[in-house]
Design a protein around this motif. Sequence first.
Motif, PDB file in Angstrom:
ATOM      1  N   GLN A  66       0.841  -1.195   0.000  1.00  0.00           N
ATOM      2  CA  GLN A  66       0.000   0.000   0.000  1.00  0.00           C
ATOM      3  C   GLN A  66       0.875   1.243   0.000  1.00  0.00           C
ATOM      4  OE1 GLN A  66      -2.782   0.015   3.231  1.00  0.00           O
ATOM      5  NE2 GLN A  66      -3.641   2.017   2.743  1.00  0.00           N
ATOM      6  N   THR A  67       0.399   2.273  -0.667  1.00  0.00           N
ATOM      7  CA  THR A  67       1.031   3.590  -0.606  1.00  0.00           C
ATOM      8  C   THR A  67       0.016   4.565  -0.047  1.00  0.00           C
ATOM      9  OG1 THR A  67       2.524   3.156  -2.460  1.00  0.00           O
ATOM     10  CG2 THR A  67       2.126   5.449  -1.900  1.00  0.00           C
ATOM     11  N   LEU A  68       0.368   5.212   1.035  1.00  0.00           N
ATOM     12  CA  LEU A  68      -0.517   6.156   1.691  1.00  0.00           C
ATOM     13  C   LEU A  68      -0.002   7.566   1.429  1.00  0.00           C
ATOM     14  CD1 LEU A  68      -2.839   6.738   3.718  1.00  0.00           C
ATOM     15  CD2 LEU A  68      -1.166   6.411   5.555  1.00  0.00           C
ATOM     16  N   ARG A  69      -0.782   8.361   0.720  1.00  0.00           N
ATOM     17  CA  ARG A  69      -0.396   9.740   0.410  1.00  0.00           C
ATOM     18  C   ARG A  69      -1.205  10.697   1.280  1.00  0.00           C
ATOM     19  NH1 ARG A  69       2.393  12.129  -3.701  1.00  0.00           N
ATOM     20  NH2 ARG A  69       2.543  10.134  -4.765  1.00  0.00           N
ATOM     21  N   TRP A  70      -0.501  11.711   1.804  1.00  0.00           N
ATOM     22  CA  TRP A  70      -1.138  12.675   2.704  1.00  0.00           C
ATOM     23  C   TRP A  70      -0.478  14.028   2.520  1.00  0.00           C
ATOM     24  CZ3 TRP A  70       1.343  15.198   6.891  1.00  0.00           C
ATOM     25  CH2 TRP A  70       0.508  15.954   7.717  1.00  0.00           C
ATOM     26  N   GLY A  71      -1.222  15.073   2.773  1.00  0.00           N
ATOM     27  CA  GLY A  71      -0.651  16.415   2.700  1.00  0.00           C
ATOM     28  C   GLY A  71      -1.683  17.427   2.250  1.00  0.00           C
ATOM     29  N   HIS A  72      -1.191  18.463   1.560  1.00  0.00           N
ATOM     30  CA  HIS A  72      -2.047  19.562   1.106  1.00  0.00           C
ATOM     31  C   HIS A  72      -1.274  20.322   0.038  1.00  0.00           C
ATOM     32  CE1 HIS A  72       0.573  21.859   3.774  1.00  0.00           C
ATOM     33  NE2 HIS A  72       0.209  21.067   4.775  1.00  0.00           N
ATOM     34  N   ALA A  73      -1.730  21.534  -0.295  1.00  0.00           N
ATOM     35  CA  ALA A  73      -1.117  22.279  -1.390  1.00  0.00           C
ATOM     36  C   ALA A  73       0.347  22.609  -1.140  1.00  0.00           C
ATOM     37  CB  ALA A  73      -1.908  23.579  -1.624  1.00  0.00           C
ATOM     38  N   GLY A  74       0.769  22.677   0.127  1.00  0.00           N
ATOM     39  CA  GLY A  74       2.149  23.034   0.413  1.00  0.00           C
ATOM     40  C   GLY A  74       3.044  21.880   0.794  1.00  0.00           C
ATOM     41  N   LEU A  75       2.492  20.687   0.993  1.00  0.00           N
ATOM     42  CA  LEU A  75       3.274  19.573   1.531  1.00  0.00           C
ATOM     43  C   LEU A  75       2.796  18.270   0.936  1.00  0.00           C
ATOM     44  CD1 LEU A  75       5.397  18.855   3.892  1.00  0.00           C
ATOM     45  CD2 LEU A  75       3.353  18.188   5.178  1.00  0.00           C
ATOM     46  N   ASP A  76       3.746  17.415   0.621  1.00  0.00           N
ATOM     47  CA  ASP A  76       3.410  16.095   0.101  1.00  0.00           C
ATOM     48  C   ASP A  76       4.175  15.049   0.898  1.00  0.00           C
ATOM     49  OD1 ASP A  76       1.763  14.899  -2.033  1.00  0.00           O
ATOM     50  OD2 ASP A  76       3.647  13.973  -2.642  1.00  0.00           O
ATOM     51  N   ALA A  77       3.446  14.096   1.466  1.00  0.00           N
ATOM     52  CA  ALA A  77       4.059  13.000   2.225  1.00  0.00           C
ATOM     53  C   ALA A  77       3.535  11.684   1.677  1.00  0.00           C
ATOM     54  CB  ALA A  77       3.740  13.116   3.709  1.00  0.00           C
ATOM     55  N   VAL A  78       4.439  10.739   1.491  1.00  0.00           N
ATOM     56  CA  VAL A  78       4.063   9.410   1.011  1.00  0.00           C
ATOM     57  C   VAL A  78       4.619   8.378   1.988  1.00  0.00           C
ATOM     58  CG1 VAL A  78       4.247   7.715  -0.832  1.00  0.00           C
ATOM     59  CG2 VAL A  78       4.037  10.144  -1.390  1.00  0.00           C
ATOM     60  N   ALA A 107       2.633   1.502  18.353  1.00  0.00           N
ATOM     61  CA  ALA A 107       3.108   2.876  18.172  1.00  0.00           C
ATOM     62  C   ALA A 107       2.128   3.620  17.276  1.00  0.00           C
ATOM     63  CB  ALA A 107       4.501   2.892  17.557  1.00  0.00           C
ATOM     64  N   GLU A 108       1.875   4.863  17.622  1.00  0.00           N
ATOM     65  CA  GLU A 108       1.028   5.715  16.796  1.00  0.00           C
ATOM     66  C   GLU A 108       1.802   6.984  16.453  1.00  0.00           C
ATOM     67  OE1 GLU A 108      -3.543   6.672  16.982  1.00  0.00           O
ATOM     68  OE2 GLU A 108      -2.466   8.009  18.361  1.00  0.00           O
ATOM     69  N   VAL A 109       2.021   7.203  15.171  1.00  0.00           N
ATOM     70  CA  VAL A 109       2.708   8.395  14.678  1.00  0.00           C
ATOM     71  C   VAL A 109       1.654   9.433  14.330  1.00  0.00           C
ATOM     72  CG1 VAL A 109       4.316   9.316  12.978  1.00  0.00           C
ATOM     73  CG2 VAL A 109       4.490   6.915  13.697  1.00  0.00           C
ATOM     74  N   THR A 110       1.790  10.634  14.879  1.00  0.00           N
ATOM     75  CA  THR A 110       0.892  11.735  14.560  1.00  0.00           C
ATOM     76  C   THR A 110       1.668  12.792  13.801  1.00  0.00           C
ATOM     77  OG1 THR A 110      -0.451  11.357  16.526  1.00  0.00           O
ATOM     78  CG2 THR A 110      -0.654  13.511  15.476  1.00  0.00           C
ATOM     79  N   MET A 111       1.147  13.165  12.638  1.00  0.00           N
ATOM     80  CA  MET A 111       1.753  14.208  11.812  1.00  0.00           C
ATOM     81  C   MET A 111       0.717  15.309  11.625  1.00  0.00           C
ATOM     82  SD  MET A 111       3.534  11.684   8.979  1.00  0.00           S
ATOM     83  CE  MET A 111       4.607  12.930   8.272  1.00  0.00           C
ATOM     84  N   ARG A 112       1.105  16.566  11.925  1.00  0.00           N
ATOM     85  CA  ARG A 112       0.216  17.716  11.801  1.00  0.00           C
ATOM     86  C   ARG A 112       0.868  18.762  10.916  1.00  0.00           C
ATOM     87  NH1 ARG A 112       0.101  20.789  16.143  1.00  0.00           N
ATOM     88  NH2 ARG A 112      -1.985  21.627  15.800  1.00  0.00           N
ATOM     89  N   SER A 113       0.064  19.360  10.039  1.00  0.00           N
ATOM     90  CA  SER A 113       0.605  20.378   9.146  1.00  0.00           C
ATOM     91  C   SER A 113      -0.474  21.389   8.816  1.00  0.00           C
ATOM     92  CB  SER A 113       1.142  19.733   7.865  1.00  0.00           C
ATOM     93  OG  SER A 113       1.726  20.700   7.014  1.00  0.00           O
ATOM     94  N   LEU A 114      -0.087  22.652   8.718  1.00  0.00           N
ATOM     95  CA  LEU A 114      -1.011  23.728   8.382  1.00  0.00           C
ATOM     96  C   LEU A 114      -1.125  23.849   6.876  1.00  0.00           C
ATOM     97  CD1 LEU A 114      -2.699  26.042   9.749  1.00  0.00           C
ATOM     98  CD2 LEU A 114      -0.753  27.537   9.230  1.00  0.00           C
ATOM     99  N   GLU A 115      -2.347  23.938   6.395  1.00  0.00           N
ATOM    100  CA  GLU A 115      -2.613  24.060   4.968  1.00  0.00           C
ATOM    101  C   GLU A 115      -1.740  25.149   4.347  1.00  0.00           C
ATOM    102  OE1 GLU A 115      -3.974  23.385   1.307  1.00  0.00           O
ATOM    103  OE2 GLU A 115      -4.827  22.267   2.993  1.00  0.00           O
ATOM    104  N   GLY A 116      -1.039  24.791   3.267  1.00  0.00           N
ATOM    105  CA  GLY A 116      -0.224  25.744   2.535  1.00  0.00           C
ATOM    106  C   GLY A 116       1.176  25.944   3.065  1.00  0.00           C
ATOM    107  N   VAL A 117       1.517  25.346   4.208  1.00  0.00           N
ATOM    108  CA  VAL A 117       2.841  25.521   4.816  1.00  0.00           C
ATOM    109  C   VAL A 117       3.627  24.219   4.669  1.00  0.00           C
ATOM    110  CG1 VAL A 117       4.114  25.994   6.940  1.00  0.00           C
ATOM    111  CG2 VAL A 117       2.020  27.266   6.431  1.00  0.00           C
ATOM    112  N   ALA A 118       4.826  24.317   4.144  1.00  0.00           N
ATOM    113  CA  ALA A 118       5.642  23.131   3.868  1.00  0.00           C
ATOM    114  C   ALA A 118       6.416  22.699   5.101  1.00  0.00           C
ATOM    115  CB  ALA A 118       6.588  23.411   2.702  1.00  0.00           C
TER     116      ALA A 118
END
Length: 699
Positions: A8-20, A104-115
């Motif tokens: 599986q490939t899980l993609r997450w992010g927004h206009a300023g950030l891309d995480a796979v 283990a639980e990994v939490t990732m937080r990011s503000l829309e538009g901020v890399a």
Amino acid sequence: MKPADVAQTLRWGHAGLDAVVEIHPDRPVALRELSAGPAGSPARVSQPLVEVLIPGEGRARASQRLSETAVGCRLRYAGSDQSSDGDWRELRVRLRDETSGLGAEVTMRSLEGVAAVQTQVKVTNLSDRPVLLLAVTSFAAGFLGRPVSELDVLRASSEWLGESRWSRGPLSEHVADLGVAGHGQHGKGVFALTSTGTWSSGEHVPMGGLTDRRTGQTWLWQIEHNGPWRWETGERMDGVYVALSGPTDLDHQWSELLAPGASFTSVPVSIAVSNDGVEGAAAALTAHRRALRRPHPDRAALPVVFNDYMNTLMGDPTTDKLLPLIDAAAAAGAEVFCVDAGWYDDGGDWWDSVGEWQPSQTRFPNGLEEVLAHIAGRGLTAGLWLEPEVIGVRSPMADKLPAEAFLQRGGERLAEHGRYHLDLRHPAAVAHLDQVVDRLVEELGVGYFKLDYNINPGAGTDRDATSVGAGLLAHNRAHLAWLEGVLDRHPHLVLENCGSGAMRMDYALLTRMQLQSTSDQQDFLRYPPIAVAAPLSVLPEQAANWAYPQPEMTDEEIAFTLVTGILGRLYLSGNLHRMTPQQFALVKEGVRLHQSLRPDLIRATPCWPLGLPGWNDPWLALGLRAGDSTHLGIWRRPGAMDTTVLSLPHLSGRDLSVEVVYPEAANGWTHTWNPRTAELTVTAARPAPTARILRLRPL
């Protein structure tokens, strides 16, 4: 890598950030990509997303690094969730190791538009027996599959009087390019930086970075903890990895015993990413820091602070000395007047007797109230210096508080440099500090505290803790909770973070406190490299850079020290009341300019037209970009040639208006702009030291 190997490939992010996130059925979950936009080609990375060290198994390969731990290599995907909270985007990835029974639980937080992204890891004991944790990473990932040979590493040495000494150099100077892939196993060497005790930036700023010299792709990270931390990088078969953590057993005597069903959450860290080099990552981290900060009226107001300490009263305040300084500070345009150390001292030798924080009767014959009323009468907010976390060994409070209210080792209170250190896990310690702050605010009208911190108690406390490091971590977190409580009760109170200058400069504290003293450096010629580097370590509007003009200075020297303060959070001192009218006018002019820049300061991003500053650089320059304006501070120190060339690629191809805005009557400096090369050539005919602030605007 064959497609069949990837479940599986899980993609997450927004206009300023891309995480796979790449999920394998028979290998650890890995963060394949973390970038400011979709990568051109997927990287091959195998660094486990989480590393957990426990004593029964240790590492999967012999090394002293937080890569390839036995538990980390066995953790497998157990689900994920994505959610939003306003403009914040959140990803939670759950992992499970059946052998140890740890989840283990990994939490990732990011503000829309901020890399940029903030990450934490929560480890839970899902087994029926206790498990001892020795290390837990907050972030672990391969750096986009890049080899050692292509990367530069960023780091910042820091110490009293020499804070934020950033440098950039080849990673290969620290991590040899050994060709480990040809040996069929990952490397064992590591380049690691750590802190010790409670000075989070006492030796290194809790930050670092990697940048690809060819592509400009950059990661810039900060560890958001007011205590011990570790970051490391090293070579794996598929490129360089990064691991960030709080305290560990190896470095900090930290371990945490998890009972069945219990959890431990790591310290938060943040990573900014850029495809546009270090300055692009610095811009992303600047925006991210602003988003993390606690709301406070000071964030927009940014009042100018006058502090009586630096090169002025130096911890020896009296009514007679303060009243003329207060009048001069008000006339210069200051908005806060802070009475620094010594206001509680009757005997002249107060270092090891502090802790009650009662005003001196000998220094202020009519009471400190007279001085504070004079401050208020001049339209200024009254401030006081306070070192809340310590009790002097000769203080009456040393016997009034229970022994359990102090950090201990082996049943004995820790003492450093004549002070005991409060343990803020204990309610008596918290109650004492709350009583002090509430009394000074409610009875004396104090609206500003300079919170200093001048000792380091070491590894921690063994009272009521699995380990001394665990005791210290719990105290560190209790300290943050205490600060939150103070600001909840007094929402307009302004708190300055000071720790022997900037030896505790981290974004655990700076998300809560409003400004940061950047140094205790008293030499105005040595301060500029600290001020120039500061916006990489701390927000420009939080970077309280001292400017301490003196009547014995020349006009050029007065302008030089004012320039150091104007492009940060202007932190004024000096014997202003003894100046000539011409000298005083030069100070007032600098204060007015700084105040006019405040709307830009709170949205500015930094740039370094001469590169990151070296400690002995003869020319120094800092740019703050805000909209169409670039505010540029330039310092020429003794020994410098007459001319320097500044690189401003963000203004390439544009004709510019170049205006000297401080000092207004400046002469002896000339400049030439080349839009094709984006270079500003500056010549200072005036002998050093000399400094100017320029405003650059496209025509």
